[in-house]
Scaffold this active site. Sequence first.
Site, PDB file in Angstrom:
ATOM      1  N   SER A  52       0.794  -1.226   0.000  1.00 25.80           N
ATOM      2  CA  SER A  52       0.000   0.000   0.000  1.00 25.80           C
ATOM      3  C   SER A  52       0.828   1.278   0.000  1.00 25.80           C
ATOM      4  O   SER A  52       0.310   2.331  -0.344  1.00 25.80           O
ATOM      5  CB  SER A  52      -0.941   0.002   1.201  1.00 25.80           C
ATOM      6  N   HIS A 110      -5.926  -4.439  -1.581  1.00 27.31           N
ATOM      7  CA  HIS A 110      -5.780  -3.277  -2.480  1.00 27.31           C
ATOM      8  C   HIS A 110      -5.870  -3.688  -3.947  1.00 27.31           C
ATOM      9  O   HIS A 110      -5.275  -3.037  -4.807  1.00 27.31           O
ATOM     10  CB  HIS A 110      -4.446  -2.564  -2.231  1.00 27.31           C
ATOM     11  N   LYS A 139     -12.724  -1.720   1.054  1.00 25.18           N
ATOM     12  CA  LYS A 139     -12.016  -0.822   0.132  1.00 25.18           C
ATOM     13  C   LYS A 139     -12.851  -0.697  -1.149  1.00 25.18           C
ATOM     14  O   LYS A 139     -13.855  -0.007  -1.147  1.00 25.18           O
ATOM     15  CB  LYS A 139     -10.593  -1.315  -0.099  1.00 25.18           C
TER      16      LYS A 139
HETATM   17  C1  LIG Z   1      -6.851  -2.515   4.471  1.00 24.76           C
HETATM   18  C2  LIG Z   1      -6.096  -3.775   4.582  1.00 24.76           C
HETATM   19  C3  LIG Z   1      -6.441  -4.758   5.519  1.00 24.76           C
HETATM   20  C4  LIG Z   1      -7.497  -4.529   6.550  1.00 24.76           C
HETATM   21  O1  LIG Z   1      -8.764  -4.680   6.001  1.00 24.76           O
HETATM   22  P1  LIG Z   1     -10.027  -4.388   6.947  1.00 24.76           P
HETATM   23  O2  LIG Z   1     -11.130  -5.119   6.284  1.00 24.76           O
HETATM   24  O3  LIG Z   1     -10.207  -2.916   6.961  1.00 24.76           O
HETATM   25  O4  LIG Z   1      -9.697  -4.936   8.282  1.00 24.76           O
HETATM   26  C5  LIG Z   1      -5.755  -5.941   5.507  1.00 24.76           C
HETATM   27  N1  LIG Z   1      -4.747  -6.167   4.630  1.00 24.76           N
HETATM   28  C6  LIG Z   1      -4.372  -5.237   3.736  1.00 24.76           C
HETATM   29  C7  LIG Z   1      -3.253  -5.532   2.796  1.00 24.76           C
HETATM   30  C8  LIG Z   1      -5.028  -4.012   3.689  1.00 24.76           C
HETATM   31  O5  LIG Z   1      -4.635  -3.093   2.818  1.00 24.76           O
END
Ligand SMILES: *Cc1c(COP(=O)(O)O)cnc(C)c1O
Length: 410
Positions: free
Chosen positions: A197, A225, A256
Amino acid sequence: MYDSVKGELAQKLAAIRNEGLYKDERIIVSPQGALIRVNDGAEVLNFCANNYLGLGNDESIRKAAVDAMDKWGYGLSSVRFICGTQAPHKVLERKVAEYLGTEDAILFSSCFDANGAVFEPLLDEDCAIITDSLNHASIIDGVRLCKAKRWVFKHADMRDIEELDPDTGKTAKGLERCLKEAKDARIRMIATDGVFSMDGDIANLKGICDLAEKYNALVMVDDSHATGFVGKTGRGTWEYCGVKGRVDIITTTFGKALGGASGGVIASRKEIVEYMRQKARPYLFSNTVAPAIVGGTTRALDMLSSSTVLRDKLEANTIRFREKMTAAGFDIRPGVHPIVPVMLYDEKLAHVMADELLDEGIYVIGFSFPVVPRGKARIRVQISAAHDFDQIDKAVAAFTVVGRKLGVIK
Ligand SMILES: *Cc1c(COP(=O)(O)O)cnc(C)c1O
């Protein structure tokens, strides 16, 4: 007791502030979208959400969520295996599995939970977990919860090598070296983010799957992502990298691109999912996903399964922003992902520039140590399908004005 704890916390909080690491939360007084209102009343263009497909406030998803709530209730007050499994939970699990090309899927309240769940049931003391050094915090925590022996390979380094890493001053190993060292483990598992990210770089899944086959290891990818927009039909990094069927476990989030509310999933082979239903602690001991979220996410998946319009628009926006920023003279991490790191290297500059951009109506965030390595400070821009070309161009224009003023570009 609390008096002494209070004093200690006050000191720690002051230290966080002094180091410039205190995270202030900006209050938004509108729904999520390309254009948001912040609490001083200003409308700003939002370039820092994970709202990749612009579904965060999509009307049909909102309606699907409300319909699901009307039909199935607000909450279930139960874990899945007692009385928390409704028909729509099973429908969503089937649709996620279909979308991700796996045999089955199991829902969690978040991807953080999915990653907290996935390792411990499968890997015992006599097993090995081999994990990329830049993996997400939730993978790191999930790995901590399991008893397997742990190897960390240098980010994206596939080689059979151990050498001094100039960035950290420590020796670092490549993936193949770790796999060799873990040869005696009963089960080996490689775990990686699909997209990292901070840089927006995509894992080399082809290289990882090849090595996994050579050294007989499972592959786990967290595609948070990527799900919904990476790859020709948006299925994620496995599609982008052409490794269909070779990834054993995919975890991802609904928080997301898929509407952005909350929820996560482990999508995998039939027996792995079945075993998770028996053993995964965040599944067994935490409440079921709320019906509204299930309804909204199901609608999001239906939309994305039947059309690539949104991911295509996101791609076009991303290309436009990357090209125009490069032409303007900015140092952009090359790539294809809508995460676009604008490299500034100077910690203070990153934050000053983000503040000045906000004054120009562009909401972006500066990232500095410890979120990124020292000397690698940047502004991370995130493009969305919700943006139109005019808004992308406005952002580039604002970057150009502020960038010139601060001497970042000529
Ligand atoms: C955002 C993210 C998470 C967390 O996801 P949530 O559903 O908000 O707990 C886990 N792994 C990665 C790689 C992320 O970018």
